[in-house]
Scaffold this active site. Structure first.
Site, PDB file in Angstrom:
ATOM      1  N   GLY A  54      42.360  42.157  33.323  1.00  0.00           N
ATOM      2  CA  GLY A  54      41.989  41.357  34.911  1.00  0.00           C
ATOM      3  C   GLY A  54      42.360  39.920  34.555  1.00  0.00           C
ATOM      4  O   GLY A  54      42.396  39.283  33.906  1.00  0.00           O
ATOM      5  N   GLY A  56      39.797  36.608  37.005  1.00  0.00           N
ATOM      6  CA  GLY A  56      38.408  36.887  38.272  1.00  0.00           C
ATOM      7  C   GLY A  56      39.354  34.748  38.492  1.00  0.00           C
ATOM      8  O   GLY A  56      40.391  34.313  37.702  1.00  0.00           O
ATOM      9  N   LYS A  76      36.743  38.044  26.903  1.00  0.00           N
ATOM     10  CA  LYS A  76      36.600  36.955  28.297  1.00  0.00           C
ATOM     11  C   LYS A  76      37.391  35.211  28.240  1.00  0.00           C
ATOM     12  O   LYS A  76      36.005  34.563  27.330  1.00  0.00           O
ATOM     13  CB  LYS A  76      35.361  37.494  29.353  1.00  0.00           C
ATOM     14  CG  LYS A  76      35.637  36.556  30.259  1.00  0.00           C
ATOM     15  CD  LYS A  76      34.326  37.648  31.508  1.00  0.00           C
ATOM     16  CE  LYS A  76      34.041  36.184  31.840  1.00  0.00           C
ATOM     17  NZ  LYS A  76      33.352  36.836  34.022  1.00  0.00           N
ATOM     18  N   ASP A 180      26.272  38.091  43.292  1.00  0.00           N
ATOM     19  CA  ASP A 180      27.563  38.061  43.446  1.00  0.00           C
ATOM     20  C   ASP A 180      28.110  39.822  42.883  1.00  0.00           C
ATOM     21  O   ASP A 180      28.871  40.057  42.650  1.00  0.00           O
ATOM     22  CB  ASP A 180      28.619  37.888  42.042  1.00  0.00           C
ATOM     23  CG  ASP A 180      30.000  37.662  42.880  1.00  0.00           C
ATOM     24  OD1 ASP A 180      30.292  37.670  44.341  1.00  0.00           O
ATOM     25  OD2 ASP A 180      31.452  37.062  42.124  1.00  0.00           O
TER      26      ASP A 180
HETATM   27  P1  ADP Z   1      34.963  36.244  36.795  1.00  0.00           P
HETATM   28  O1  ADP Z   1      33.536  35.747  36.903  1.00  0.00           O
HETATM   29  O2  ADP Z   1      36.571  36.038  36.303  1.00  0.00           O
HETATM   30  O3  ADP Z   1      35.615  36.850  37.763  1.00  0.00           O
HETATM   31  P2  ADP Z   1      34.789  39.339  35.254  1.00  0.00           P
HETATM   32  O4  ADP Z   1      33.944  38.895  34.662  1.00  0.00           O
HETATM   33  O5  ADP Z   1      34.768  40.000  36.920  1.00  0.00           O
HETATM   34  O6  ADP Z   1      35.485  37.177  35.540  1.00  0.00           O
HETATM   35  O7  ADP Z   1      36.312  39.719  35.005  1.00  0.00           O
HETATM   36  C1  ADP Z   1      37.602  39.306  35.800  1.00  0.00           C
HETATM   37  C2  ADP Z   1      38.040  41.221  35.414  1.00  0.00           C
HETATM   38  O8  ADP Z   1      38.499  41.299  34.526  1.00  0.00           O
HETATM   39  C3  ADP Z   1      37.498  41.791  36.419  1.00  0.00           C
HETATM   40  O9  ADP Z   1      37.765  41.773  38.308  1.00  0.00           O
HETATM   41  C4  ADP Z   1      38.024  43.137  35.486  1.00  0.00           C
HETATM   42  O10 ADP Z   1      39.188  43.218  35.811  1.00  0.00           O
HETATM   43  C5  ADP Z   1      38.329  42.477  34.221  1.00  0.00           C
HETATM   44  N1  ADP Z   1      37.461  43.096  33.601  1.00  0.00           N
HETATM   45  C6  ADP Z   1      35.927  42.026  33.204  1.00  0.00           C
HETATM   46  N2  ADP Z   1      35.580  42.889  32.301  1.00  0.00           N
HETATM   47  C7  ADP Z   1      36.303  44.294  31.937  1.00  0.00           C
HETATM   48  C8  ADP Z   1      36.165  44.692  30.998  1.00  0.00           C
HETATM   49  N3  ADP Z   1      35.186  44.840  30.001  1.00  0.00           N
HETATM   50  N4  ADP Z   1      36.771  45.707  30.453  1.00  0.00           N
HETATM   51  C9  ADP Z   1      37.736  46.191  31.154  1.00  0.00           C
HETATM   52  N5  ADP Z   1      37.908  45.134  32.018  1.00  0.00           N
HETATM   53  C10 ADP Z   1      37.204  43.972  32.812  1.00  0.00           C
HETATM   54 MG    MG Z   2      34.364  38.512  38.746  1.00  0.00          MG
END
Ligand code: ADP
Ligand code: MG
Length: 476
Positions: A54, A56, A76, A180
């Site tokens: 995914g 963000g 991430k 958030d």
């Molecule tokens: P940002 O701070 O860029 O918004 P996120 O932590 O929300 O990042 O992660 C972005 C996306 O990645 C999430 O919406 C999800 O789809 C995917 N994601 C994040 N963490 C996980 C995880 N532990 N397992 C699977 N997918 C994840």
């Molecule tokens: Mg996010």
């Protein structure tokens, strides 16, 4: 306009949930996302990227094999500009607090836990990287599965209870405000995910390994030294032709030592904000970045439909979270989940999360936003947002009429909205029943549950621990 239109800022994520399918290719630039290829290695070769999970506005997230533990993680990789790495460092501090505070607490298991963190140097700069347990789809994807017609009530109740448990832990035990909460940031936990992934990724892993053996590996695996950033002039890799994973621990150690000696000539000391973040480099990522499609792990295609009746969720993305003891008035929360105290620019704290929870639960039940404001020719989005809130909650507390930096822009002295005169008052239970055809008894019960979290006066708003005692959650 009382404030800058936040859609124009870097935090455009705040203005709306993202509707784009994948990240913007243009964000692969200096200070932006790190270009990742399937098969790339991170943290001195420890993690091998297998798929994209995914993205963000601050990061991309990848499924990776942790070769040290022979298990999978979500990796991430945060954008490289200072403002992103600064907030990632804060995110790491908060996540470490979440991990350490009380693992016995019910809520602990409903917050995605940090496993490891390190730096990664690439063509776009230095990226903070974090690893987490692999989780499945977000609640946004789950809503899509039900064609935005609402998730069955029994499942929503289970989700609501766990979100509140996670939040109660964050608020009361850790002293953290998430800021958030929204369906995208709550992820579904998948039972037996590791066994599934082992089989599912076997082919791609085999292919990657074969490629690594055939070609000189494109990724460097520099040894680890805290507080040190390496400059490497060539793309030659110290592990060329070696299968590092299959080596014994002592052999790896010896090799690391040897290589450390070799590369120390190029070492440059840098001041590191978090001394214990290790740095790995990946100089030879391709010049041209590309957008790789996400493949989300979907609970029903791994298990069965029945798994949804025993759904387990985790609150994710502490990227905007902060400590509860600060005095804040800056804009937080994605538009549709934004609390009134934030809109008027008053001081806010953890009660703001409770507002978002109510908006999110309404959306899970109905498939539509509770509040979805738009600007008109004579009013802006904030005016419309407050009008929509007032139509439901009717009376404005003093705190909002005069307590916010921008209160005067919205309200006259008597508490009437300045720019929107006509309000169509409605009751939450009627919205649920008339618009979304929720049966009367269920509409009454859901409305009774949600209203204490939608209290406009944040000092009177129900806390997570209070909400956990609600009868609506009794059989969840
Ligand atoms: P940002 O701070 O860029 O918004 P996120 O932590 O929300 O990042 O992660 C972005 C996306 O990645 C999430 O919406 C999800 O789809 C995917 N994601 C994040 N963490 C996980 C995880 N532990 N397992 C699977 N997918 C994840
Ligand atoms: Mg996010």
């Amino acid at each position: 306009m009382p404030k800058e239109d936040d859609s124009a800022s870097d935090y455009s994520d705040l203005e709306s949930i993202h509707s784009d399918v994948e990240e913007d290719l243009e964000d692969y630039k200096k200070g932006g996302y790190h270009p990742v290829n399937i098969g790339d290695r991170f943290d001195n070769g420890r993690y091998i990227v297998l798929r994209k999970l995914g993205w963000g506005h601050f990061s991309t997230v990848w499924l990776a094999l942790d070769t040290l533990n022979d298990s999978h993680v979500a990796l991430k990789i945060v954008k490289a500009a200072n403002r992103y790495t600064d907030s990632a460092l804060e995110e790491i501090k908060l996540l470490e607090c979440v991990k350490k505070t009380n693992a016995e607490s019910k809520g602990w298991q409903h917050v995605a836990q940090l496993l490891n963190h390190f730096w990664h140097q690439g063509p776009n700069g230095k990226h903070a990287c974090m690893t987490f347990e692999v989780l499945g789809e977000s609640l946004l994807t789950l809503m899509k599965r039900y064609n935005y017609k609402g998730i069955p009530q029994n499942i929503v109740k289970r989700i609501a209870k766990q979100v509140l448990e996670g939040l109660d832990y964050l608020h009361r035990e850790c002293g953290i405000v998430h800021t958030d909460l929204k369906p995208e940031n709550v992820l579904v936990w998948i039972p037996n995910i590791e066994a599934y992934l082992k089989t599912d990724t076997a082919d791609i892993l085999k292919e990657i390994k074969e490629r690594e053996h055939q070609l000189p590996s494109p990724n460097s695996m520099t040894p680890t030294t805290p507080n040190i950033e390496r400059r490497r002039s060539s793309t030659a890799s110290w592990h060329e032709g070696m299968d590092v994973e299959s080596m014994s621990k002592s052999k790896k150690k010896r090799l690391k030592k040897k290589m450390k000696k070799k590369t120390l000539d190029d070492v440059e000391e840098v001041e590191d904000k978090l001394g214990n973040l290790k740095i790995s480099t990946n100089w030879s990522t391709p010049k041209e970045a590309k957008v790789i499609p996400s493949s989300i792990l979907d609970i029903t295609s791994i298990g069965s439909e029945e798994d949804l009746d025993t759904i387990v969720i985790k609150i994710a993305d502490l990227g905007n979270a902060c400590w509860m003891d600060g005095e804040y008035t800056h804009v937080i929360q994605t538009r549709q989940y934004r609390s009134p105290e934030v809109i008027v620019g008053a001081k806010w704290t953890n009660e703001a999360d409770m507002w978002s929870v109510a908006c999110m639960i309404f959306e899970l039940l109905t498939g539509e936003f509770l509040f979805d404001p738009r600007a008109g020719s004579k009013y802006n989005k904030d005016d419309d947002h407050l009008a929509q809130i007032l139509e439901l909650m009717r009376t404005v507390p003093k705190l909002l009429i005069s307590g916010g930096e921008y209160s005067r822009d919205f309200f006259d002295r008597s508490g009437k909205l300045k720019h929107i005169k006509k309000l169509r008052y409605r009751r939450l239970r009627d919205v649920l029943h008339d618009t979304f055809l929720v049966p009367p008894e269920d509409a009454d019960a859901a409305s009774h549950f949600l209203l204490p979290m939608l209290e406009m006066d944040m000092t009177k708003r129900a806390s997570a621990s209070h909400m956990l005692k609600s009868t609506w959650l009794k059989d969840a």
